[in-house]
Motif scaffolding. Structure first.
Motif, PDB file in Angstrom:
ATOM      1  N   MET A 489      62.754  75.718 -21.107  1.00  0.00           N
ATOM      2  CA  MET A 489      64.005  75.046 -21.464  1.00  0.00           C
ATOM      3  C   MET A 489      64.752  74.597 -20.210  1.00  0.00           C
ATOM      4  N   ALA A 490      64.787  75.435 -19.196  1.00  0.00           N
ATOM      5  CA  ALA A 490      65.487  75.098 -17.954  1.00  0.00           C
ATOM      6  C   ALA A 490      64.854  73.887 -17.271  1.00  0.00           C
ATOM      7  N   LEU A 491      63.525  73.858 -17.243  1.00  0.00           N
ATOM      8  CA  LEU A 491      62.832  72.753 -16.577  1.00  0.00           C
ATOM      9  C   LEU A 491      63.027  71.433 -17.318  1.00  0.00           C
ATOM     10  N   THR A 492      63.202  71.501 -18.655  1.00  0.00           N
ATOM     11  CA  THR A 492      63.358  70.264 -19.424  1.00  0.00           C
ATOM     12  C   THR A 492      64.816  69.832 -19.567  1.00  0.00           C
ATOM     13  N   LYS A 493      65.737  70.769 -19.701  1.00  0.00           N
ATOM     14  CA  LYS A 493      67.147  70.426 -19.914  1.00  0.00           C
ATOM     15  C   LYS A 493      67.916  70.231 -18.606  1.00  0.00           C
ATOM     16  N   TYR A 494      67.498  70.901 -17.539  1.00  0.00           N
ATOM     17  CA  TYR A 494      68.146  70.773 -16.229  1.00  0.00           C
ATOM     18  C   TYR A 494      67.067  70.525 -15.169  1.00  0.00           C
ATOM     19  N   PRO A 495      66.375  69.396 -15.259  1.00  0.00           N
ATOM     20  CA  PRO A 495      65.168  69.188 -14.444  1.00  0.00           C
ATOM     21  C   PRO A 495      65.414  69.120 -12.942  1.00  0.00           C
ATOM     22  N   ASP A 496      66.624  68.767 -12.524  1.00  0.00           N
ATOM     23  CA  ASP A 496      66.859  68.567 -11.093  1.00  0.00           C
ATOM     24  C   ASP A 496      67.294  69.834 -10.360  1.00  0.00           C
ATOM     25  N   LEU A 497      67.455  70.924 -11.090  1.00  0.00           N
ATOM     26  CA  LEU A 497      67.927  72.160 -10.445  1.00  0.00           C
ATOM     27  C   LEU A 497      66.811  72.934  -9.763  1.00  0.00           C
ATOM     28  N   TRP A 498      65.567  72.714 -10.178  1.00  0.00           N
ATOM     29  CA  TRP A 498      64.528  73.679  -9.869  1.00  0.00           C
ATOM     30  C   TRP A 498      63.466  73.130  -8.908  1.00  0.00           C
ATOM     31  N   ALA A 499      63.027  74.001  -8.023  1.00  0.00           N
ATOM     32  CA  ALA A 499      61.917  73.658  -7.139  1.00  0.00           C
ATOM     33  C   ALA A 499      60.577  73.967  -7.789  1.00  0.00           C
ATOM     34  N   ALA A 500      60.554  74.889  -8.761  1.00  0.00           N
ATOM     35  CA  ALA A 500      59.317  75.247  -9.468  1.00  0.00           C
ATOM     36  C   ALA A 500      59.665  76.160 -10.625  1.00  0.00           C
ATOM     37  N   GLY A 501      58.710  76.303 -11.549  1.00  0.00           N
ATOM     38  CA  GLY A 501      58.868  77.233 -12.655  1.00  0.00           C
ATOM     39  C   GLY A 501      57.554  77.936 -12.958  1.00  0.00           C
ATOM     40  N   VAL A 502      57.643  79.226 -13.269  1.00  0.00           N
ATOM     41  CA  VAL A 502      56.478  80.012 -13.692  1.00  0.00           C
ATOM     42  C   VAL A 502      56.807  80.590 -15.056  1.00  0.00           C
ATOM     43  N   SER A 503      56.115  80.109 -16.085  1.00  0.00           N
ATOM     44  CA  SER A 503      56.384  80.499 -17.463  1.00  0.00           C
ATOM     45  C   SER A 503      55.231  81.355 -17.969  1.00  0.00           C
ATOM     46  N   LEU A 555      54.865  73.350 -12.407  1.00  0.00           N
ATOM     47  CA  LEU A 555      54.895  74.356 -13.464  1.00  0.00           C
ATOM     48  C   LEU A 555      53.593  75.141 -13.491  1.00  0.00           C
ATOM     49  N   LEU A 556      53.711  76.468 -13.509  1.00  0.00           N
ATOM     50  CA  LEU A 556      52.576  77.366 -13.715  1.00  0.00           C
ATOM     51  C   LEU A 556      52.759  78.057 -15.053  1.00  0.00           C
ATOM     52  N   LEU A 557      51.707  78.047 -15.885  1.00  0.00           N
ATOM     53  CA  LEU A 557      51.726  78.681 -17.197  1.00  0.00           C
ATOM     54  C   LEU A 557      50.661  79.768 -17.253  1.00  0.00           C
ATOM     55  N   LEU A 558      51.060  80.969 -17.708  1.00  0.00           N
ATOM     56  CA  LEU A 558      50.152  82.108 -17.840  1.00  0.00           C
ATOM     57  C   LEU A 558      50.265  82.636 -19.254  1.00  0.00           C
ATOM     58  N   GLY A 582      52.887  63.659 -15.296  1.00  0.00           N
ATOM     59  CA  GLY A 582      52.444  63.489 -13.922  1.00  0.00           C
ATOM     60  C   GLY A 582      52.868  64.568 -12.956  1.00  0.00           C
ATOM     61  N   VAL A 583      53.468  65.651 -13.463  1.00  0.00           N
ATOM     62  CA  VAL A 583      53.864  66.725 -12.561  1.00  0.00           C
ATOM     63  C   VAL A 583      52.701  67.688 -12.353  1.00  0.00           C
ATOM     64  N   THR A 584      52.819  68.523 -11.343  1.00  0.00           N
ATOM     65  CA  THR A 584      51.814  69.549 -11.085  1.00  0.00           C
ATOM     66  C   THR A 584      51.894  70.613 -12.164  1.00  0.00           C
ATOM     67  N   VAL A 585      50.787  70.864 -12.855  1.00  0.00           N
ATOM     68  CA  VAL A 585      50.725  71.890 -13.886  1.00  0.00           C
ATOM     69  C   VAL A 585      49.471  72.726 -13.659  1.00  0.00           C
ATOM     70  N   GLU A 586      49.653  74.019 -13.529  1.00  0.00           N
ATOM     71  CA  GLU A 586      48.530  74.949 -13.432  1.00  0.00           C
ATOM     72  C   GLU A 586      48.592  75.903 -14.622  1.00  0.00           C
ATOM     73  N   ALA A 611      52.541  84.139  -6.978  1.00  0.00           N
ATOM     74  CA  ALA A 611      53.016  84.196  -5.595  1.00  0.00           C
ATOM     75  C   ALA A 611      52.521  82.999  -4.791  1.00  0.00           C
ATOM     76  N   LYS A 612      51.255  82.659  -4.968  1.00  0.00           N
ATOM     77  CA  LYS A 612      50.700  81.504  -4.253  1.00  0.00           C
ATOM     78  C   LYS A 612      51.390  80.215  -4.688  1.00  0.00           C
ATOM     79  N   PHE A 613      51.614  80.090  -5.991  1.00  0.00           N
ATOM     80  CA  PHE A 613      52.257  78.897  -6.528  1.00  0.00           C
ATOM     81  C   PHE A 613      53.677  78.759  -5.985  1.00  0.00           C
ATOM     82  N   LEU A 614      54.428  79.843  -6.001  1.00  0.00           N
ATOM     83  CA  LEU A 614      55.806  79.783  -5.514  1.00  0.00           C
ATOM     84  C   LEU A 614      55.869  79.588  -4.005  1.00  0.00           C
ATOM     85  N   GLU A 615      54.959  80.188  -3.290  1.00  0.00           N
ATOM     86  CA  GLU A 615      54.943  79.985  -1.842  1.00  0.00           C
ATOM     87  C   GLU A 615      54.676  78.522  -1.508  1.00  0.00           C
TER      88      GLU A 615
END
Length: 625
Positions: A489-503, A555-558, A582-586, A611-615
């Motif tokens: 929700m944060a990545l879609t509703k406030y897209p410019d706030l975040w450097a990355a997301g791990v969901s 965005l990383l999804l687990l 077109g964004v990075t999605v793992e 950790a690797k993704f956020l680094e």
């Protein structure tokens, strides 16, 4: 503004601790630290049974109650969860599911022969709260043996091997069970939607049931034990004008008055009842610190150390003279301690840290409070790396807990310690919808999921900036379950706030989640979100899948393949939609896991990927203006 006890919290200055022992933590060593889920006494009081992942899998072990070398009792590759020893000392009851599917069978371990019996022999059937009769000749449990999502009560005879239904679910599904001291009655917690609960007593001889606290549309009342004379039932309830959880007594009649025992400013909950005295143990939840206290029915009370951190469990010994406690804190993992009530001494029984790790290697989180968009005070735990300067240069993570009706406690979170040791500030807010801050605060998300709670997390961004430590271009968001949903929700509703997301194990689409999830969760969704047809606009607006084109951050999804709460299709369709943008999605899906990761190798793999993704996307110094 929603009034909560958080208004009483004082906000001190945020500081980076000076710690010469600080060093970046190693993931493998950190995740070999042991977990302990529950504890039970042996009938003779000589041993403690507990479930732990010493081997990388949760199995049941026994340790001398005065400390000694633990012995493994069950050996399984599947998650094995301790229930209860039989009062006659013959059996140990435990539950075991398959690859995280949360549909366990119940097993009896013969403590003399060490043979094992599967006593339920079902597939994809849920069981909850199995309890032995006082004489050990039978046990009762709630189970959905008659249909998905329904929980009547069944009785099992260990000698004959027979199971029979003894209490129906017409008055509400059964959530918890407590035998009376004479074994003739059952105190039941009843529910219809898993949001509100009532309490009743079922007479096993007559078949009659008395509703002590009826199920309504605003309160929870949960049974927890009996007075020694069998004339009253202990409950934890928020059926008071404050909407605060507290321990009370109810007489065995229709709709009795609540006799409040622990009603105060903060939530308090029953933990255990003494088998030999009219005394009980309870915890007070002060914004995520759980203090343990003993109290008798005359009002005499004492607090059990330590006073900071959390108490996961506390159990009186069979003779009532000792208390086995599972305690943890932000800088210390769960361990078993034994408290001697007469001597007032506390002895550590287990040691969960490994590989030369010590408490001084970790950061103790700071309890802070900040105003949200409507000035509602939001309590949070802030993890600040040691030995850093307030120069606006450091990366940060907003960590969203699951639930939403849960809470981030001052407890052990190895992943957060890892990130903090590698230079990230981490804030874990108890956003609206969380427990521990009163009924109004918890229920404020009804018809507003992904609204007020998300805005509370967004307000945490401004708070982080105000500390002076954080680079505003290097803030990530992460969380599991509801926290995974809020991350999307944060990545879609406030897209410019975040450097990355791990969901992690998220919900992405309310419509498909409701269609595919466990029936118990369906009832919960309908309480929270309304009807998928009548409230279609709300369901769509609060489903991040439909706004995946707005995502800007990597965005990383687990996820776990066998998840019955947030089915794996939620992760798969979110990944597909986000990639179209077109964004990075793992993505990583663990085939032998459910809602969360219980196998050590998967825990380690998940945190290493995160950790690797956020680094890569957050840890490196930003080049933005």
């Amino acid at each position: 503004m929603i009034p909560t006890p958080a208004t009483r919290l004082a906000n001190g200055t945020v500081t980076s601790p000076s710690n010469p022992s600080h060093r970046p933590l190693d993931i493998d060593k950190l995740y070999y630290t042991r977990g302990i889920l529950s504890v039970q006494w042996s009938v003779d009081g000589e041993h403690l049974y507990f479930d732990t992942n010493i081997t990388g899998r949760y199995n049941i072990w026994a340790v001398p109650s005065n400390r000694g070398w633990p012995v493994q009792l069950t050996v399984s590759d599947e998650r094995t969860l301790l229930q209860e020893p039989s009062p006659d000392g013959r059996f140990l009851l435990y539950a075991q599911d398959f690859q995280g599917d949360e549909k366990p069978n119940l097993y009896l371990l013969d403590l003399a022969e060490f043979t094992i019996r599967n006593i339920t022999n079902t597939d994809k059937v849920g069981y909850r709260d199995a309890k032995w009769s006082p004489d050990g000749r039978s046990l009762v449990f709630a189970g959905e043996r008659e249909g998905p999502g329904t929980y009547p009560v069944f009785q099992f005879d260990p000698d004959k091997g027979a199971i029979k239904k003894i209490v129906g679910h017409e008055a509400g599904d059964c959530e918890s069970i407590e035998y009376s001291p004479d074994g003739h009655k059952l105190a039941l917690t009843r529910t219809r939607n898993y949001q509100y609960t009532g309490a009743s007593v079922h007479d096993l001889e007559t078949g009659n049931e008395t509703m002590l606290a009826p199920i309504d549309d605003k309160t929870t009342t949960i049974t927890g034990g009996w007075t020694r004379d069998g004339k009253r039932v202990y409950v934890t309830s928020n059926a008071n004008d404050r909407g605060i959880d507290a321990v009370a007594l109810l007489e065995l009649k229709q709709g009795p008055e609540f006799q409040w025992l622990t009603l105060q400013d903060w939530d308090s909950q029953l933990v255990d009842v003494s088998p030999t005295e009219d005394k009980f143990a309870y915890v007070v939840n002060e914004a995520g610190n759980l203090r343990l206290l003993l109290r008798d029915l005359n009002g005499e009370e004492e607090e059990i150390p330590p006073t900071q951190g959390v108490v996961r469990a506390a159990r009186f010994s069979p003779d009532g003279k000792r208390l086995a406690i599972i305690h943890a804190s932000g800088d210390s993992p769960h361990d078993i301690w034994v408290y001697d009530l007469k001597a007032r001494t506390l002895k550590q029984i287990t040691d969960s840290l490994v590989g030369g790790l010590h408490r001084e290697n970790f950061v103790s989180p700071q309890l802070v409070v900040y105003p949200s968009f409507d000035q509602t005070p939001i309590a949070a735990f802030l993890y600040v790396p040691a030995n850093i300067k307030a120069d606006h240069s450091h990366p940060a993570i907003i960590y969203s807990h699951g639930g939403p009706q849960w809470e981030h406690f001052n407890s052990w979170f190895p992943g957060l310690q890892y990130y903090t040791s590698h230079g990230y500030l981490v804030i874990a807010p108890n956003f609206r919808g969380s427990t521990g801050f009163g009924r109004e605060f918890t229920e404020s998300l009804r018809k507003d999921a992904g609204g007020g709670d998300l805005n509370d997390l967004v307000a945490a961004v401004d708070y982080l900036k105000s500390t002076g430590y954080v680079d505003p271009n290097r803030i990530a968001i992460t969380g599991g379950s509801w926290g995974g949903y809020l991350t999307l929700m944060a990545l879609t509703k406030y897209p410019d706030l975040w450097a990355a997301g791990v969901s992690i194990v998220p919900l992405a689409n309310w419509f498909t989640a409701h269609e595919n999830e466990d029936p118990v969760l369906q009832k919960n969704d309908e309480w929270l979100m309304g009807d998928p047809v009548a409230d279609r606009d709300l369901w769509q607006d609060r489903s991040p899948l439909f706004f995946a084109n707005k995502i800007r951050a990597p965005l990383l999804l687990l996820a776990g393949h066998n998840d019955i709460r947030c089915p794996v299709r939620e992760t798969e369709q979110m990944a597909e939609a986000a990639r179209k943008n077109g964004v990075t999605v793992e993505v990583k899906i663990y085939e032998n896991e459910g809602h969360g990761f219980a196998r050590r190798e998967n825990e380690i793999d998940a945190i290493k990927r995160s950790a690797k993704f956020l680094e890569t996307h957050v840890g490196q110094r930003s080049t933005k203006g």
